[in-house]
Design a protein around this motif. Structure first.
Motif, PDB file in Angstrom:
ATOM      1  N   SER A  50       1.034  -1.292   0.006  1.00 47.84           N
ATOM      2  CA  SER A  50       0.000  -0.261   0.324  1.00 47.84           C
ATOM      3  C   SER A  50       0.919   1.132  -0.053  1.00 47.84           C
ATOM      4  O   SER A  50       2.136   1.269   0.484  1.00 47.84           O
ATOM      5  N   SER A  51       0.200   2.374  -0.490  1.00 47.09           N
ATOM      6  CA  SER A  51       0.593   3.565  -0.627  1.00 47.09           C
ATOM      7  C   SER A  51       0.557   3.948   1.252  1.00 47.09           C
ATOM      8  O   SER A  51       1.377   4.640   1.427  1.00 47.09           O
ATOM      9  N   LEU A  52       0.202   3.351   2.207  1.00 47.80           N
ATOM     10  CA  LEU A  52       0.216   4.056   3.103  1.00 47.80           C
ATOM     11  C   LEU A  52       0.416   3.101   4.171  1.00 47.80           C
ATOM     12  O   LEU A  52       0.668   1.565   3.949  1.00 47.80           O
ATOM     13  N   HIS A  53       0.873   3.451   5.337  1.00 45.99           N
ATOM     14  CA  HIS A  53       1.772   2.622   6.306  1.00 45.99           C
ATOM     15  C   HIS A  53       0.358   1.765   7.128  1.00 45.99           C
ATOM     16  O   HIS A  53      -0.618   2.196   7.187  1.00 45.99           O
ATOM     17  N   ILE A  54       0.852   0.660   7.122  1.00 44.27           N
ATOM     18  CA  ILE A  54       0.323  -0.194   7.697  1.00 44.27           C
ATOM     19  C   ILE A  54       1.172  -0.850   8.088  1.00 44.27           C
ATOM     20  O   ILE A  54       1.904  -1.380   8.573  1.00 44.27           O
ATOM     21  N   GLU A  55       0.007  -1.471   9.720  1.00 41.74           N
ATOM     22  CA  GLU A  55       0.716  -2.736  10.535  1.00 41.74           C
ATOM     23  C   GLU A  55       0.475  -3.776  10.586  1.00 41.74           C
ATOM     24  O   GLU A  55       1.928  -4.743  10.192  1.00 41.74           O
ATOM     25  N   LYS A  56       0.031  -4.431   9.978  1.00 41.75           N
ATOM     26  CA  LYS A  56       0.590  -5.947   9.021  1.00 41.75           C
ATOM     27  C   LYS A  56      -0.737  -6.424   7.848  1.00 41.75           C
ATOM     28  O   LYS A  56      -1.315  -4.674   7.026  1.00 41.75           O
ATOM     29  N   ALA A  57      -0.097  -7.315   6.966  1.00 42.01           N
ATOM     30  CA  ALA A  57      -0.062  -7.448   5.497  1.00 42.01           C
ATOM     31  C   ALA A  57      -1.760  -7.094   5.494  1.00 42.01           C
ATOM     32  O   ALA A  57      -2.757  -6.959   4.247  1.00 42.01           O
ATOM     33  N   SER A  58      -2.625  -8.283   6.404  1.00 40.76           N
ATOM     34  CA  SER A  58      -3.893  -8.405   5.921  1.00 40.76           C
ATOM     35  C   SER A  58      -5.054  -7.220   6.208  1.00 40.76           C
ATOM     36  O   SER A  58      -6.143  -7.229   6.021  1.00 40.76           O
ATOM     37  N   ASP A  59      -4.083  -5.665   6.772  1.00 43.70           N
ATOM     38  CA  ASP A  59      -4.877  -4.770   6.206  1.00 43.70           C
ATOM     39  C   ASP A  59      -4.836  -3.924   5.043  1.00 43.70           C
ATOM     40  O   ASP A  59      -5.840  -3.263   4.583  1.00 43.70           O
ATOM     41  N   ALA A  60      -4.343  -5.394   4.021  1.00 43.44           N
ATOM     42  CA  ALA A  60      -4.231  -4.625   2.629  1.00 43.44           C
ATOM     43  C   ALA A  60      -5.604  -5.742   1.895  1.00 43.44           C
ATOM     44  O   ALA A  60      -5.884  -5.689   1.179  1.00 43.44           O
ATOM     45  N   VAL A  61      -5.174  -7.148   1.748  1.00 42.30           N
ATOM     46  CA  VAL A  61      -5.562  -7.707   0.866  1.00 42.30           C
ATOM     47  C   VAL A  61      -5.679  -8.954   2.195  1.00 42.30           C
ATOM     48  O   VAL A  61      -5.734  -9.401   2.747  1.00 42.30           O
ATOM     49  N   ALA A  62      -6.623 -10.281   1.580  1.00 41.22           N
ATOM     50  CA  ALA A  62      -6.697 -11.514   2.210  1.00 41.22           C
ATOM     51  C   ALA A  62      -6.341 -12.361   0.780  1.00 41.22           C
ATOM     52  O   ALA A  62      -6.293 -12.072  -0.165  1.00 41.22           O
ATOM     53  N   GLU A  63      -6.382 -13.628   1.823  1.00 36.99           N
ATOM     54  CA  GLU A  63      -6.380 -14.527   0.630  1.00 36.99           C
ATOM     55  C   GLU A  63      -8.005 -14.668  -0.438  1.00 36.99           C
ATOM     56  O   GLU A  63      -8.884 -14.707  -0.031  1.00 36.99           O
ATOM     57  N   GLY A  64      -6.839 -14.830  -1.583  1.00 37.90           N
ATOM     58  CA  GLY A  64      -8.144 -14.929  -2.763  1.00 37.90           C
ATOM     59  C   GLY A  64      -8.213 -14.280  -3.267  1.00 37.90           C
ATOM     60  O   GLY A  64      -8.592 -13.957  -4.786  1.00 37.90           O
ATOM     61  N   ASP A  65      -7.962 -13.157  -2.878  1.00 36.28           N
ATOM     62  CA  ASP A  65      -7.843 -11.697  -3.796  1.00 36.28           C
ATOM     63  C   ASP A  65      -6.881 -11.718  -4.898  1.00 36.28           C
ATOM     64  O   ASP A  65      -5.554 -12.381  -5.408  1.00 36.28           O
ATOM     65  N   GLU A  66      -7.188 -11.124  -5.919  1.00 31.94           N
ATOM     66  CA  GLU A  66      -6.623 -11.519  -7.032  1.00 31.94           C
ATOM     67  C   GLU A  66      -5.938  -9.392  -7.490  1.00 31.94           C
ATOM     68  O   GLU A  66      -6.493  -8.526  -7.246  1.00 31.94           O
ATOM     69  N   LEU A  67      -4.288  -9.692  -7.917  1.00 31.78           N
ATOM     70  CA  LEU A  67      -4.368  -8.637  -7.569  1.00 31.78           C
ATOM     71  C   LEU A  67      -3.420  -7.868  -9.224  1.00 31.78           C
ATOM     72  O   LEU A  67      -2.682  -9.617  -9.333  1.00 31.78           O
ATOM     73  N   GLN A  68      -3.097  -7.509  -9.836  1.00 35.45           N
ATOM     74  CA  GLN A  68      -2.200  -7.253  -9.956  1.00 35.45           C
ATOM     75  C   GLN A  68      -0.420  -6.253  -9.949  1.00 35.45           C
ATOM     76  O   GLN A  68      -0.603  -5.679  -9.121  1.00 35.45           O
ATOM     77  N   LEU A  69       0.249  -6.947 -10.176  1.00 35.14           N
ATOM     78  CA  LEU A  69       1.359  -6.739  -9.668  1.00 35.14           C
ATOM     79  C   LEU A  69       2.666  -6.393 -10.481  1.00 35.14           C
ATOM     80  O   LEU A  69       2.392  -6.701 -11.950  1.00 35.14           O
ATOM     81  N   GLU A  70       3.600  -5.935  -9.830  1.00 31.26           N
ATOM     82  CA  GLU A  70       4.694  -5.105 -10.646  1.00 31.26           C
ATOM     83  C   GLU A  70       5.696  -6.009 -10.261  1.00 31.26           C
ATOM     84  O   GLU A  70       6.479  -6.379  -9.345  1.00 31.26           O
ATOM     85  N   VAL A  71       6.754  -6.637 -11.095  1.00 34.90           N
ATOM     86  CA  VAL A  71       8.186  -7.223 -10.749  1.00 34.90           C
ATOM     87  C   VAL A  71       9.253  -6.536 -10.175  1.00 34.90           C
ATOM     88  O   VAL A  71       9.729  -5.540 -10.934  1.00 34.90           O
ATOM     89  N   LEU A  72      10.032  -6.770  -8.761  1.00 34.04           N
ATOM     90  CA  LEU A  72      11.283  -5.619  -7.801  1.00 34.04           C
ATOM     91  C   LEU A  72      12.105  -6.151  -7.972  1.00 34.04           C
ATOM     92  O   LEU A  72      12.856  -5.896  -8.453  1.00 34.04           O
ATOM     93  N   LYS A  73      12.019  -7.298  -8.238  1.00 32.91           N
ATOM     94  CA  LYS A  73      13.353  -8.232  -7.655  1.00 32.91           C
ATOM     95  C   LYS A  73      13.138  -9.561  -8.250  1.00 32.91           C
ATOM     96  O   LYS A  73      12.572 -10.064  -8.426  1.00 32.91           O
ATOM     97  N   VAL A  74      14.289 -10.261  -9.224  1.00 36.79           N
ATOM     98  CA  VAL A  74      13.742 -11.741  -9.529  1.00 36.79           C
ATOM     99  C   VAL A  74      15.325 -12.430  -8.695  1.00 36.79           C
ATOM    100  O   VAL A  74      16.414 -12.513  -8.895  1.00 36.79           O
ATOM    101  N   GLU A  75      14.176 -12.945  -7.931  1.00 40.49           N
ATOM    102  CA  GLU A  75      15.479 -14.229  -7.216  1.00 40.49           C
ATOM    103  C   GLU A  75      15.107 -15.243  -7.844  1.00 40.49           C
ATOM    104  O   GLU A  75      14.709 -16.210  -8.408  1.00 40.49           O
ATOM    105  N   GLU A  76      15.869 -16.413  -6.976  1.00 39.44           N
ATOM    106  CA  GLU A  76      16.445 -17.314  -7.843  1.00 39.44           C
ATOM    107  C   GLU A  76      15.347 -18.473  -8.246  1.00 39.44           C
ATOM    108  O   GLU A  76      14.764 -19.355  -8.734  1.00 39.44           O
ATOM    109  N   GLU A  77      15.061 -18.510  -6.872  1.00 40.03           N
ATOM    110  CA  GLU A  77      13.498 -19.466  -6.749  1.00 40.03           C
ATOM    111  C   GLU A  77      11.764 -18.590  -6.956  1.00 40.03           C
ATOM    112  O   GLU A  77      10.836 -19.500  -6.910  1.00 40.03           O
ATOM    113  N   ALA A  78      11.860 -17.256  -6.291  1.00 39.62           N
ATOM    114  CA  ALA A  78       9.990 -16.693  -6.256  1.00 39.62           C
ATOM    115  C   ALA A  78      11.207 -15.101  -7.393  1.00 39.62           C
ATOM    116  O   ALA A  78      12.031 -14.631  -7.552  1.00 39.62           O
TER     117      ALA A  78
END
Length: 379
Positions: A50-78
């Motif tokens: 989020s663009s705002l400060h949040i204390e825990k991840a569940s404040d922004a999303v929930a399981e099952g949510d479909e999200l549009q995302l951008e790749v920040l970093k490519v690691e070995e397996e993720a």
């Protein structure tokens, strides 16, 4: 999928790529997503949710949510992904369009911070305290969670700066309402109003989104030393429109003209022949003006002041003197009241003059005088 296959699939992505993913697990400080059309997992750190400060991840999303995302970093397996960057990119486009159109929109207050309010519009929007309302607000704590209207007053994508104003919306609405009220006003209208502000020269009265001035001379039929002696802030009053200046947005009002006039029903209050208590208000060469009711003065002609002859009213009267007067005539239409002081005074006995003689000696004296005159003529 084997680690080797994961590594191969990961290499298909580059920093900046846009992907879709479904949330499979929400942890406290990160979110795990499954990248669409693959069996590859991605990680969204809490700071990228989020663009705002949040204390825990569940404040922004929930399981099952479909999200549009951008790749920040490519690691070995993720893949390390960002939801915040995609949301912000979309938001900036939308916000720029709103800014250019001067659009008014609604948004929820996410947080109250020192100096103002924070709004989440895909990017962090800030509302300085001075731009929240058109009036001063001491405590903003109850604004959190409220949804109110805003306009964008400053936008700089490069500096990630977005300044919002609710005050601009309020003032724009007030301006429209003001013009609407101004256009509807006509001299002679009687309206309900509320005293907004008191000055030494009168009172400003709100008549539905716009203030008009009641000059001190239009507050009462009686003389007013201070407007605060007659009206108080917040008081509901009736006012009459005296004039409307559309160019300068000035409205002149009167409270006095909505009140019963001091001369109303004066024929009943001061019928001919009645005796009233009054106060000498003014002395002029031809008489005295006596106030018998607040705002009602009658004239005592100089001939009605005393039984004896006087040169000027000042000889027997003084301003501020209280006395009784008798009503000689009343004209309600012309606001004229003729009064008399003399008719309530006992007539003084006429004093004998030096040349007047007793009745019994008048004849003798007259004869002597005639005789004397005849002698003078015969010489």
């Amino acid at each position: 999928m084997s680690e080797e296959m994961n590594e191969i699939e990961v290499k298909n992505y580059e920093i900046g790529d846009k992907v879709n993913g479904q949330v499979t697990k929400v942890e406290e400080k990160q979110v795990i997503v499954n990248i669409s059309d693959s069996k590859l997992d991605g990680i969204i750190p809490i700071s990228e949710l989020s663009s705002l400060h949040i204390e825990k991840a569940s404040d922004a999303v929930a399981e099952g949510d479909e999200l549009q995302l951008e790749v920040l970093k490519v690691e070995e397996e993720a893949l390390i992904l960002s939801k915040r960057k995609v949301d912000a990119e979309k938001s900036w486009e939308d916000l720029e369009a709103k800014f250019n159109r001067g659009e008014v929109f609604e948004a929820e207050i996410k947080d109250v911070v020192k100096g103002g309010l924070v709004v989440d519009l895909g990017v962090r929007g800030f509302v300085p305290a001075s731009l929240v309302e058109a009036h001063f607000v001491e405590d903003f704590s109850d604004y959190k969670g409220k949804t109110i209207t805003f306009k964008i007053v400053e936008l700089d994508k490069e500096k990630n700066r977005l300044i919002l104003s609710h005050r601009a919306v309020v003032e724009e609405e007030q301006g429209k309402q003001k013009q609407s009220v101004l256009q509807s006003l006509e001299a002679g209208q009687v309206l309900d109003g509320t005293v907004q502000r008191i000055t030494n020269f009168g009172a400003f009265v709100d008549i539905g989104g716009i203030d008009g001035l009641v000059h001190i001379s239009q507050l009462s039929y009686q003389h007013v030393e201070k407007p605060s002696d007659v009206v108080t802030e917040g008081q509901e009053v009736k006012v009459k429109v005296l004039s409307v200046d559309l160019d300068n947005e000035r409205i002149s009002l009167s409270i006095k003209d909505t009140l019963p006039g001091p001369w109303d029903q004066i024929s009943e209050k001061a019928p001919k022949g009645s005796v009233l208590q009054g106060t000498v208000k003014r002395l002029v060469s031809y008489g005295a003006f006596i106030e018998v009711f607040p705002g009602v003065e009658g004239l005592v002609h100089i001939s009605q002041i005393a039984h004896k002859h006087i040169g000027t009213p000042h000889e027997v009267l003084k301003e501020g003197q209280e006395l009784q007067v008798k009503v000689l005539d009343v004209n309600e239409n012309d606001h004229r009241l003729s009064l008399s002081i003399k008719e309530l005074l006992e007539k003084e006995e006429e004093e004998s003059t030096d040349y007047e003689l007793p009745e019994e000696s008048k004849g003798f004296q007259l004869g002597e005088m005639i005789g004397e005159q005849l002698k003078k003529l015969n010489k």
